[in-house]
Motif scaffolding. Structure first.
Motif, PDB file in Angstrom:
ATOM      1  N   LEU A 120       0.851  -1.185   0.000  1.00  0.00           N
ATOM      2  CA  LEU A 120       0.000   0.000   0.000  1.00  0.00           C
ATOM      3  C   LEU A 120       0.888   1.236   0.000  1.00  0.00           C
ATOM      4  CD1 LEU A 120      -2.630  -1.087   2.658  1.00  0.00           C
ATOM      5  CD2 LEU A 120      -2.903  -1.046   0.195  1.00  0.00           C
ATOM      6  N   GLU A 121       0.643   2.110  -0.962  1.00  0.00           N
ATOM      7  CA  GLU A 121       1.434   3.327  -1.109  1.00  0.00           C
ATOM      8  C   GLU A 121       1.319   4.183   0.152  1.00  0.00           C
ATOM      9  OE1 GLU A 121       4.150   5.352  -3.269  1.00  0.00           O
ATOM     10  OE2 GLU A 121       3.086   3.605  -4.020  1.00  0.00           O
ATOM     11  N   GLY A 122       2.440   4.554   0.723  1.00  0.00           N
ATOM     12  CA  GLY A 122       2.469   5.420   1.891  1.00  0.00           C
ATOM     13  C   GLY A 122       2.241   4.696   3.211  1.00  0.00           C
ATOM     14  N   ILE A 123       1.937   3.398   3.156  1.00  0.00           N
ATOM     15  CA  ILE A 123       1.675   2.650   4.390  1.00  0.00           C
ATOM     16  C   ILE A 123       2.753   1.602   4.628  1.00  0.00           C
ATOM     17  CG2 ILE A 123       0.040   1.156   5.592  1.00  0.00           C
ATOM     18  CD1 ILE A 123      -2.178   2.546   3.980  1.00  0.00           C
ATOM     19  N   GLY A 124       2.970   0.742   3.632  1.00  0.00           N
ATOM     20  CA  GLY A 124       3.984  -0.289   3.787  1.00  0.00           C
ATOM     21  C   GLY A 124       3.939  -1.286   2.645  1.00  0.00           C
ATOM     22  N   ASN A 125       4.831  -2.268   2.725  1.00  0.00           N
ATOM     23  CA  ASN A 125       4.951  -3.285   1.687  1.00  0.00           C
ATOM     24  C   ASN A 125       4.328  -4.595   2.136  1.00  0.00           C
ATOM     25  OD1 ASN A 125       6.436  -1.612  -0.069  1.00  0.00           O
ATOM     26  ND2 ASN A 125       8.282  -2.008   1.114  1.00  0.00           N
ATOM     27  N   LEU A 126       4.158  -5.482   1.183  1.00  0.00           N
ATOM     28  CA  LEU A 126       3.613  -6.809   1.449  1.00  0.00           C
ATOM     29  C   LEU A 126       4.416  -7.496   2.543  1.00  0.00           C
ATOM     30  CD1 LEU A 126       1.853  -9.298   0.572  1.00  0.00           C
ATOM     31  CD2 LEU A 126       3.709  -9.855  -0.965  1.00  0.00           C
ATOM     32  N   GLY A 127       3.730  -7.996   3.572  1.00  0.00           N
ATOM     33  CA  GLY A 127       4.384  -8.734   4.639  1.00  0.00           C
ATOM     34  C   GLY A 127       4.871  -7.898   5.797  1.00  0.00           C
ATOM     35  N   ASP A 128       4.771  -6.599   5.699  1.00  0.00           N
ATOM     36  CA  ASP A 128       5.201  -5.744   6.805  1.00  0.00           C
ATOM     37  C   ASP A 128       4.258  -5.911   7.990  1.00  0.00           C
ATOM     38  OD1 ASP A 128       7.234  -4.782   5.266  1.00  0.00           O
ATOM     39  OD2 ASP A 128       6.358  -2.799   4.947  1.00  0.00           O
ATOM     40  N   VAL A 129       4.816  -5.963   9.190  1.00  0.00           N
ATOM     41  CA  VAL A 129       4.023  -5.971  10.413  1.00  0.00           C
ATOM     42  C   VAL A 129       4.006  -4.536  10.929  1.00  0.00           C
ATOM     43  CG1 VAL A 129       3.797  -6.895  12.748  1.00  0.00           C
ATOM     44  CG2 VAL A 129       4.691  -8.351  10.919  1.00  0.00           C
ATOM     45  N   LEU A 130       2.800  -3.941  10.948  1.00  0.00           N
ATOM     46  CA  LEU A 130       2.661  -2.540  11.321  1.00  0.00           C
ATOM     47  C   LEU A 130       1.784  -2.389  12.556  1.00  0.00           C
ATOM     48  CD1 LEU A 130       1.895  -1.011   7.817  1.00  0.00           C
ATOM     49  CD2 LEU A 130       4.080  -1.041   8.979  1.00  0.00           C
ATOM     50  N   ASP A 131       2.032  -1.335  13.290  1.00  0.00           N
ATOM     51  CA  ASP A 131       1.189  -0.978  14.413  1.00  0.00           C
ATOM     52  C   ASP A 131       0.350   0.216  13.954  1.00  0.00           C
ATOM     53  OD1 ASP A 131       0.066  -1.010  16.890  1.00  0.00           O
ATOM     54  OD2 ASP A 131       1.753  -0.032  17.904  1.00  0.00           O
ATOM     55  N   VAL A 132      -0.943  -0.022  13.684  1.00  0.00           N
ATOM     56  CA  VAL A 132      -1.834   1.022  13.189  1.00  0.00           C
ATOM     57  C   VAL A 132      -2.938   1.274  14.204  1.00  0.00           C
ATOM     58  CG1 VAL A 132      -1.370   0.510  10.766  1.00  0.00           C
ATOM     59  CG2 VAL A 132      -3.259  -0.628  11.905  1.00  0.00           C
ATOM     60  N   THR A 133      -3.662   2.359  14.024  1.00  0.00           N
ATOM     61  CA  THR A 133      -4.762   2.649  14.945  1.00  0.00           C
ATOM     62  C   THR A 133      -5.866   1.613  14.756  1.00  0.00           C
ATOM     63  OG1 THR A 133      -5.820   4.119  13.362  1.00  0.00           O
ATOM     64  CG2 THR A 133      -4.273   5.122  14.920  1.00  0.00           C
ATOM     65  N   ASP A 134      -6.616   1.376  15.818  1.00  0.00           N
ATOM     66  CA  ASP A 134      -7.675   0.373  15.783  1.00  0.00           C
ATOM     67  C   ASP A 134      -8.725   0.710  14.727  1.00  0.00           C
ATOM     68  OD1 ASP A 134      -6.372  -0.910  17.800  1.00  0.00           O
ATOM     69  OD2 ASP A 134      -7.766  -0.304  19.396  1.00  0.00           O
ATOM     70  N   GLY A 135      -9.106   1.969  14.638  1.00  0.00           N
ATOM     71  CA  GLY A 135     -10.127   2.373  13.672  1.00  0.00           C
ATOM     72  C   GLY A 135      -9.681   2.164  12.237  1.00  0.00           C
ATOM     73  N   PHE A 136      -8.422   2.493  11.918  1.00  0.00           N
ATOM     74  CA  PHE A 136      -7.898   2.304  10.562  1.00  0.00           C
ATOM     75  C   PHE A 136      -7.896   0.824  10.204  1.00  0.00           C
ATOM     76  CE2 PHE A 136      -4.083   2.090   7.652  1.00  0.00           C
ATOM     77  CZ  PHE A 136      -4.715   2.685   6.578  1.00  0.00           C
ATOM     78  N   ALA A 137      -7.520  -0.014  11.146  1.00  0.00           N
ATOM     79  CA  ALA A 137      -7.499  -1.452  10.896  1.00  0.00           C
ATOM     80  C   ALA A 137      -8.914  -1.989  10.721  1.00  0.00           C
ATOM     81  CB  ALA A 137      -6.787  -2.175  12.031  1.00  0.00           C
ATOM     82  N   ARG A 138      -9.829  -1.660  11.656  1.00  0.00           N
ATOM     83  CA  ARG A 138     -11.198  -2.207  11.620  1.00  0.00           C
ATOM     84  C   ARG A 138     -12.017  -1.667  10.453  1.00  0.00           C
ATOM     85  NH1 ARG A 138     -11.504  -1.309  17.370  1.00  0.00           N
ATOM     86  NH2 ARG A 138     -12.463   0.653  16.767  1.00  0.00           N
ATOM     87  N   ASN A 139     -11.848  -0.404  10.111  1.00  0.00           N
ATOM     88  CA  ASN A 139     -12.698   0.219   9.104  1.00  0.00           C
ATOM     89  C   ASN A 139     -12.139   0.171   7.677  1.00  0.00           C
ATOM     90  OD1 ASN A 139     -14.603   0.978  11.042  1.00  0.00           O
ATOM     91  ND2 ASN A 139     -13.412   2.810  11.550  1.00  0.00           N
ATOM     92  N   PHE A 140     -10.828   0.021   7.526  1.00  0.00           N
ATOM     93  CA  PHE A 140     -10.247   0.061   6.183  1.00  0.00           C
ATOM     94  C   PHE A 140      -9.476  -1.216   5.843  1.00  0.00           C
ATOM     95  CE2 PHE A 140      -6.788   1.202   3.223  1.00  0.00           C
ATOM     96  CZ  PHE A 140      -7.559   1.615   2.149  1.00  0.00           C
ATOM     97  N   LEU A 141      -8.450  -1.519   6.608  1.00  0.00           N
ATOM     98  CA  LEU A 141      -7.553  -2.607   6.238  1.00  0.00           C
ATOM     99  C   LEU A 141      -8.204  -3.992   6.303  1.00  0.00           C
ATOM    100  CD1 LEU A 141      -4.263  -1.389   7.964  1.00  0.00           C
ATOM    101  CD2 LEU A 141      -4.843  -1.285   5.540  1.00  0.00           C
ATOM    102  N   LEU A 142      -8.835  -4.308   7.407  1.00  0.00           N
ATOM    103  CA  LEU A 142      -9.399  -5.643   7.577  1.00  0.00           C
ATOM    104  C   LEU A 142     -10.606  -5.919   6.667  1.00  0.00           C
ATOM    105  CD1 LEU A 142      -9.001  -6.039  11.454  1.00  0.00           C
ATOM    106  CD2 LEU A 142      -7.519  -6.900   9.644  1.00  0.00           C
TER     107      LEU A 142
END
Length: 160
Positions: free
Chosen positions: A9-31
């Motif tokens: 994902l542009e500006g976020i990270g590459n395939l396989g990266d383990v990131l610490d993101v906000t709960d809302g970003f993970a629940r509402n967008f990524l997951l």
């Protein structure tokens, strides 16, 4: 929340990266869009295993391509061309001619994979690179020779 990215994902990270993101970003967008999975111990182990299997498959495929490159490199093409005065070629030898010559010897190669800076316009032996997948290249020797004259009797009949 810790997540493992499933794609780059542009500006976020590459395939396989383990990131610490906000709960809302993970629940509402990524997951929901399956762009990431939660970084549980099970998911981390599964991802590591999948990455290891993909690396082994890529290595095996690369070895097969290198073996194919050795077979292609052993080939020597002879391309007869018409020449004029002072052994000047009529036209030139292009990557299409080289691809056709390889096809005649049983090697299917896309003409766009023949790495020819400019068409060959002189007699002699030239080394041409063939680009294969996985950044593998093969070198083919191309001998450009004079085309033998047809029977002189046929030439005399053509002028009459």
């Amino acid at each position: 929340m810790k997540v493992i990215l499933q794609e780059t994902l542009e500006g976020i990270g590459n395939l396989g990266d383990v990131l610490d993101v906000t709960d809302g970003f993970a629940r509402n967008f990524l997951l929901p869009r399956r762009k990431a999975v939660e970084a549980s111990t099970r998911n981390v182990k599964e991802f590591e295993h999948a990455k290891r299997v993909a690396a082994e498959r890529a290595q095996k495929e690369r070895l097969e391509i290198e073996a194919h490159a050795k077979k292609i490199s052993a080939v020597s093409l002879t391309i007869p061309v018409q020449v004029g005065k002072d052994d000047k070629l009529f036209g030139s030898v292009t990557n299409k001619d080289i691809a056709d010559g390889l096809a005649a010897q049983g090697f299917t190669v896309d003409r766009r994979k023949v790495q020819l800076a400019h068409p060959i316009k002189e007699l002699g032996t030239h080394t041409v690179a063939i680009k294969l997948p996985r950044e593998v290249t093969a070198a083919v020797a191309v001998h450009v020779v004079k085309q033998q004259e047809e029977a002189p009797a046929e030439a005399a009949q053509a002028t009459s």
